[in-house]
Scaffold this motif. Sequence first.
Motif, PDB file in Angstrom:
ATOM      1  N   ARG A 159     -12.451  -8.691   0.020  1.00  0.00           N
ATOM      2  CA  ARG A 159     -12.886  -7.295  -0.061  1.00  0.00           C
ATOM      3  C   ARG A 159     -11.694  -6.342  -0.047  1.00  0.00           C
ATOM      4  O   ARG A 159     -11.808  -5.188   0.347  1.00  0.00           O
ATOM      5  CB  ARG A 159     -13.848  -6.977   1.092  1.00  0.00           C
ATOM      6  N   GLY A 160     -10.545  -6.828  -0.487  1.00  0.00           N
ATOM      7  CA  GLY A 160      -9.317  -6.033  -0.464  1.00  0.00           C
ATOM      8  C   GLY A 160      -9.205  -5.093  -1.639  1.00  0.00           C
ATOM      9  O   GLY A 160      -8.441  -5.343  -2.582  1.00  0.00           O
ATOM     10  N   PHE A 161      -9.941  -3.981  -1.590  1.00  0.00           N
ATOM     11  CA  PHE A 161      -9.878  -3.012  -2.695  1.00  0.00           C
ATOM     12  C   PHE A 161      -8.807  -1.946  -2.460  1.00  0.00           C
ATOM     13  O   PHE A 161      -8.639  -1.040  -3.272  1.00  0.00           O
ATOM     14  CB  PHE A 161     -11.240  -2.336  -2.910  1.00  0.00           C
ATOM     15  N   ALA A 162      -8.084  -2.043  -1.341  1.00  0.00           N
ATOM     16  CA  ALA A 162      -6.981  -1.108  -1.056  1.00  0.00           C
ATOM     17  C   ALA A 162      -5.780  -1.946  -0.620  1.00  0.00           C
ATOM     18  O   ALA A 162      -5.430  -2.002   0.553  1.00  0.00           O
ATOM     19  CB  ALA A 162      -7.387  -0.114   0.024  1.00  0.00           C
ATOM     20  N   ARG A 163      -5.168  -2.616  -1.569  1.00  0.00           N
ATOM     21  CA  ARG A 163      -4.132  -3.599  -1.281  1.00  0.00           C
ATOM     22  C   ARG A 163      -2.911  -2.993  -0.599  1.00  0.00           C
ATOM     23  O   ARG A 163      -2.640  -1.797  -0.705  1.00  0.00           O
ATOM     24  CB  ARG A 163      -3.703  -4.295  -2.586  1.00  0.00           C
ATOM     25  N   HIS A 164      -2.175  -3.850   0.080  1.00  0.00           N
ATOM     26  CA  HIS A 164      -0.985  -3.425   0.828  1.00  0.00           C
ATOM     27  C   HIS A 164       0.009  -2.712  -0.080  1.00  0.00           C
ATOM     28  O   HIS A 164       0.276  -3.148  -1.203  1.00  0.00           O
ATOM     29  CB  HIS A 164      -0.327  -4.648   1.459  1.00  0.00           C
ATOM     30  N   ILE A 165       0.546  -1.610   0.402  1.00  0.00           N
ATOM     31  CA  ILE A 165       1.558  -0.853  -0.333  1.00  0.00           C
ATOM     32  C   ILE A 165       2.941  -1.313   0.132  1.00  0.00           C
ATOM     33  O   ILE A 165       3.189  -1.391   1.341  1.00  0.00           O
ATOM     34  CB  ILE A 165       1.402   0.660  -0.074  1.00  0.00           C
ATOM     35  N   PRO A 166       3.841  -1.628  -0.789  1.00  0.00           N
ATOM     36  CA  PRO A 166       5.200  -2.047  -0.397  1.00  0.00           C
ATOM     37  C   PRO A 166       5.857  -1.030   0.533  1.00  0.00           C
ATOM     38  O   PRO A 166       5.589   0.177   0.459  1.00  0.00           O
ATOM     39  CB  PRO A 166       5.929  -2.141  -1.738  1.00  0.00           C
ATOM     40  N   GLU A 167       6.735  -1.519   1.403  1.00  0.00           N
ATOM     41  CA  GLU A 167       7.340  -0.697   2.446  1.00  0.00           C
ATOM     42  C   GLU A 167       8.141   0.492   1.902  1.00  0.00           C
ATOM     43  O   GLU A 167       8.283   1.507   2.573  1.00  0.00           O
ATOM     44  CB  GLU A 167       8.258  -1.563   3.315  1.00  0.00           C
ATOM     45  N   ASP A 168       8.666   0.363   0.681  1.00  0.00           N
ATOM     46  CA  ASP A 168       9.519   1.427   0.155  1.00  0.00           C
ATOM     47  C   ASP A 168       8.723   2.527  -0.553  1.00  0.00           C
ATOM     48  O   ASP A 168       9.309   3.441  -1.139  1.00  0.00           O
ATOM     49  CB  ASP A 168      10.555   0.842  -0.816  1.00  0.00           C
ATOM     50  N   ARG A 169       7.372   2.452  -0.507  1.00  0.00           N
ATOM     51  CA  ARG A 169       6.539   3.481  -1.151  1.00  0.00           C
ATOM     52  C   ARG A 169       5.398   3.875  -0.227  1.00  0.00           C
ATOM     53  O   ARG A 169       5.059   3.149   0.700  1.00  0.00           O
ATOM     54  CB  ARG A 169       5.981   2.950  -2.485  1.00  0.00           C
ATOM     55  N   ASP A 170       4.784   5.026  -0.521  1.00  0.00           N
ATOM     56  CA  ASP A 170       3.647   5.469   0.274  1.00  0.00           C
ATOM     57  C   ASP A 170       2.372   5.566  -0.556  1.00  0.00           C
ATOM     58  O   ASP A 170       1.361   6.101  -0.107  1.00  0.00           O
ATOM     59  CB  ASP A 170       3.931   6.817   0.947  1.00  0.00           C
ATOM     60  N   PHE A 171       2.413   5.046  -1.810  1.00  0.00           N
ATOM     61  CA  PHE A 171       1.226   5.067  -2.663  1.00  0.00           C
ATOM     62  C   PHE A 171       1.329   3.922  -3.664  1.00  0.00           C
ATOM     63  O   PHE A 171       2.395   3.336  -3.866  1.00  0.00           O
ATOM     64  CB  PHE A 171       1.096   6.412  -3.390  1.00  0.00           C
ATOM     65  N   TRP A 172       0.200   3.602  -4.299  1.00  0.00           N
ATOM     66  CA  TRP A 172       0.159   2.502  -5.256  1.00  0.00           C
ATOM     67  C   TRP A 172       0.714   2.921  -6.621  1.00  0.00           C
ATOM     68  O   TRP A 172       0.531   4.063  -7.051  1.00  0.00           O
ATOM     69  CB  TRP A 172      -1.281   2.031  -5.443  1.00  0.00           C
ATOM     70  N   ASN A 173       1.378   1.995  -7.305  1.00  0.00           N
ATOM     71  CA  ASN A 173       1.823   2.280  -8.669  1.00  0.00           C
ATOM     72  C   ASN A 173       0.670   2.003  -9.639  1.00  0.00           C
ATOM     73  O   ASN A 173      -0.444   1.635  -9.230  1.00  0.00           O
ATOM     74  CB  ASN A 173       3.079   1.470  -9.027  1.00  0.00           C
ATOM     75  N   GLN A 174       0.919   2.154 -10.931  1.00  0.00           N
ATOM     76  CA  GLN A 174      -0.140   2.027 -11.934  1.00  0.00           C
ATOM     77  C   GLN A 174      -0.764   0.633 -11.927  1.00  0.00           C
ATOM     78  O   GLN A 174      -1.994   0.484 -11.938  1.00  0.00           O
ATOM     79  CB  GLN A 174       0.425   2.343 -13.331  1.00  0.00           C
ATOM     80  N   GLU A 175       0.058  -0.388 -11.891  1.00  0.00           N
ATOM     81  CA  GLU A 175      -0.451  -1.759 -11.911  1.00  0.00           C
ATOM     82  C   GLU A 175      -1.285  -2.047 -10.659  1.00  0.00           C
ATOM     83  O   GLU A 175      -2.364  -2.644 -10.739  1.00  0.00           O
ATOM     84  CB  GLU A 175       0.710  -2.753 -12.009  1.00  0.00           C
ATOM     85  N   GLU A 176      -0.790  -1.628  -9.515  1.00  0.00           N
ATOM     86  CA  GLU A 176      -1.518  -1.842  -8.259  1.00  0.00           C
ATOM     87  C   GLU A 176      -2.830  -1.054  -8.246  1.00  0.00           C
ATOM     88  O   GLU A 176      -3.855  -1.532  -7.748  1.00  0.00           O
ATOM     89  CB  GLU A 176      -0.636  -1.444  -7.080  1.00  0.00           C
ATOM     90  N   SER A 177      -2.801   0.146  -8.816  1.00  0.00           N
ATOM     91  CA  SER A 177      -4.013   0.962  -8.887  1.00  0.00           C
ATOM     92  C   SER A 177      -5.060   0.293  -9.771  1.00  0.00           C
ATOM     93  O   SER A 177      -6.264   0.340  -9.473  1.00  0.00           O
ATOM     94  CB  SER A 177      -3.688   2.357  -9.425  1.00  0.00           C
TER      95      SER A 177
END
Length: 288
Positions: free
Chosen positions: A195-213
């Motif tokens: 049910r992971g629809f809000a996957r972990h964001i890498p430590e060096d960012r505070d939001f998802w990139n296009q691919e992650e979105s």
Amino acid sequence: MSRLGIRRRPAVVLAAALAASVPAPGAVAGQEPLNFERYRAAVEPVFLADRGGWGPGRAPCVTCHAEQGTPLRLQRLRETADGEVYWSEEDSRRNFEVVSRLVTPGDPDGSRLLRKALTVPAGGAPFHVGGKFFESKSDPEWRAMADWVAAADPVERPAPPRLDFDFFRDCVQRMYLDKRPGDVECIHCHETGARGFARHIPEDRDFWNQEESRGNFAMTRRYVEPGEPMMSRLLTHPLHPAAGGDYFHGGPRRWDSTDDPEWQMLAAWVRGETPECVVGAEADTGGR
């Protein structure tokens, strides 16, 4: 006693219902609308059938589908003084209306109801929260539902509205990160697992990139029924039960009412609109 905690109708009733679903010799498929009496005799018993226990993939369909805001939202069961569970005719007609929206008359293989609990190798859908019950299309229960659908005239239905990805990326995902007072963020529980629809964001960012979105969007779509906010688990699972939400949610209740501006925003998005983005604290001030 059944695993529902109360007595159910004897198994012979289900066997008789399945037998009744077999077309008579010489019957021609596709010559009637979806039939309520046949549905009640052959399809509803499938929702009550014991699956061997509690938990995903083991409990009777009704255990989850009378309690959760899924597209298959069944009426809650009634109980006789002897502990036998049943649906009244009025209940069954309401169930029939819901189930009819999940099948494609004349086309069992294209019917969502039949694909959800069918294994993928047999042609089923890739994902079903409740697990897979049918190993093949030869399963008597699957055939009972398929014969009911196949006997109906094909009906052309309008395509569901399109969910706007850009709005999801720029607005809906912001909600996953927003913390309401006393609660935890959606991402706290939903960054991993099935049910992971809000996957972990890498430590060096505070939001998802296009691919992650895109990945989050694909997962979120599993919990959205385009055009139907109250059949979409994304909107009903965190909604208070008094407002029509699910009876159980492992996390907090984000919305006490469907009047919440944030809930209304999501509902508009589910209906295919592109509303103003209203997230968290913005909901108290009417957004931007």
